[in-house]
Design a protein around this motif. Structure first.
Motif, PDB file in Angstrom:
ATOM      1  N   ASP A  62      -6.246   2.194  -0.447  1.00 40.50           N
ATOM      2  CA  ASP A  62      -7.068   2.618  -1.582  1.00 40.50           C
ATOM      3  C   ASP A  62      -7.678   4.010  -1.399  1.00 40.50           C
ATOM      4  OD1 ASP A  62      -9.064   2.125   0.309  1.00 40.50           O
ATOM      5  OD2 ASP A  62      -9.853   0.347  -0.696  1.00 40.50           O
TER       6      ASP A  62
ATOM      7  N   TYR B 112      -3.135   6.003  -1.749  1.00 38.71           N
ATOM      8  CA  TYR B 112      -3.808   5.254  -2.816  1.00 38.71           C
ATOM      9  C   TYR B 112      -2.752   4.573  -3.675  1.00 38.71           C
ATOM     10  CZ  TYR B 112      -6.352   4.107  -7.052  1.00 38.71           C
ATOM     11  OH  TYR B 112      -6.880   3.418  -8.118  1.00 38.71           O
TER      12      TYR B 112
ATOM     13  N   LYS C 271      -8.504  -2.192  -5.219  1.00 41.44           N
ATOM     14  CA  LYS C 271      -8.876  -1.578  -3.944  1.00 41.44           C
ATOM     15  C   LYS C 271      -9.109  -2.685  -2.941  1.00 41.44           C
ATOM     16  CE  LYS C 271     -13.807  -1.326  -5.167  1.00 41.44           C
ATOM     17  NZ  LYS C 271     -14.999  -0.431  -5.272  1.00 41.44           N
TER      18      LYS C 271
END
Length: 265
Positions: free
Chosen positions: A173, A182, A225
């Motif tokens: 994340d 990410y 996340k």
């Protein structure tokens, strides 16, 4: 119920619909359609790239006016490797189901474009075994980073009953390459036998996000996340289809520090 968990829906039709807008993120879209034999479905990729995955069933597929033929074979996601189709932005596609079909539509923004439509057959797919002992699981790479695409990464995993998966807990994340990339992610879960269940936890180091979910056949979990391990209960094998995308098309993850020792076993 957790806002990250999309519960299974019975029946035929548009079963799941996750967009960047509905998920509150930027990249990943995921739709699931169930068709009866003889039914048809069509779509447009517009400004996205799309990977159609035959989770189950067989159907005739066309893309941009080209007949791609009869695709699909397995009638269970636990029975062999899938057929898939990669579609670039600006494509039209349709499918006519020869049998009952469960079709996943995986999407992400098109960054560069220009790639051709391509059929991804089971013979094209690499497989690998990850983990040891009760952390063993079996991975089929549908759209890995060494195959052409703009944003999408798509993979299937079979986790035997009583085993853990996406474990030790890892996250991706942070846009912090080369250490970590990410990537938003969805998990589409199936169980064999279908009355089975398992568990998935999505959490961050500071526990500002900490959701533990019971997962059942047909559920979808969103991972915006954090760490996201899952576990299959004894007697019930777990299948999941992962869709990932982010600003850079690479999977670089960070293991939870307190569980890093498990990688040395």
């Amino acid at each position: 119920m957790s806002k990250l968990l999309i519960k299974a829906v019975d029946g035929i039709g548009h079963i799941a619909n996750i967009t960047p807008e509905s998920a509150g993120w930027t990249y990943v879209g995921f739709d699931l359609h169930r068709l009866e034999a003889g039914q048809s479905l069509c779509g447009k990729t517009e400004d996205k790239e799309v990977c159609l995955v035959f989770v189950t069933g067989k159907g005739n597929v066309t893309a941009n006016g080209e007949d791609l033929g009869l695709l699909g074979k397995r009638m269970s996601p636990f029975d062999g490797k899938p057929w898939s189709v990669y579609l670039p932005e600006g494509s039209d596609w349709s499918i006519s189901a020869e049998t009952g079909v469960e079709l996943a539509v995986c999407s992400a923004p098109s960054l560069n474009g220009g790639l051709p439509v391509r059929v991804i057959s089971p013979d094209d797919l690499g497989q690998e075994t990850r983990g040891k002992g009760t952390n063993t699981r079996y991975v089929t790479n549908i759209l890995p980073e060494n195959e052409p695409a703009d944003s999408l990464l798509v993979v299937e995993v079979i986790t035997p009953g009583g085993h853990t998966s996406s474990y030790p807990p890892h996250k991706h994340d942070q846009d912090n390459l080369p250490a970590e990339s990410y990537l938003e992610e969805t998990y589409y879960h199936r169980f064999n036998p279908p009355q089975g269940f398992g568990f998935q936890r999505v959490y961050t180091d500071d526990r500002s996000l900490d959701e533990a979910m019971a997962i059942e056949d047909g559920d979808v979990v969103m991972v915006p996340k954090g760490y996201h391990p899952c576990a299959a209960c004894h007697g019930y094998d777990l299948y999941y289809l992962n869709v990932m995308a982010g600003p850079k098309r690479t999977w670089k993850f960070h293991n939870a520090a307190e569980h890093e020792w498990l990688t040395k076993l």
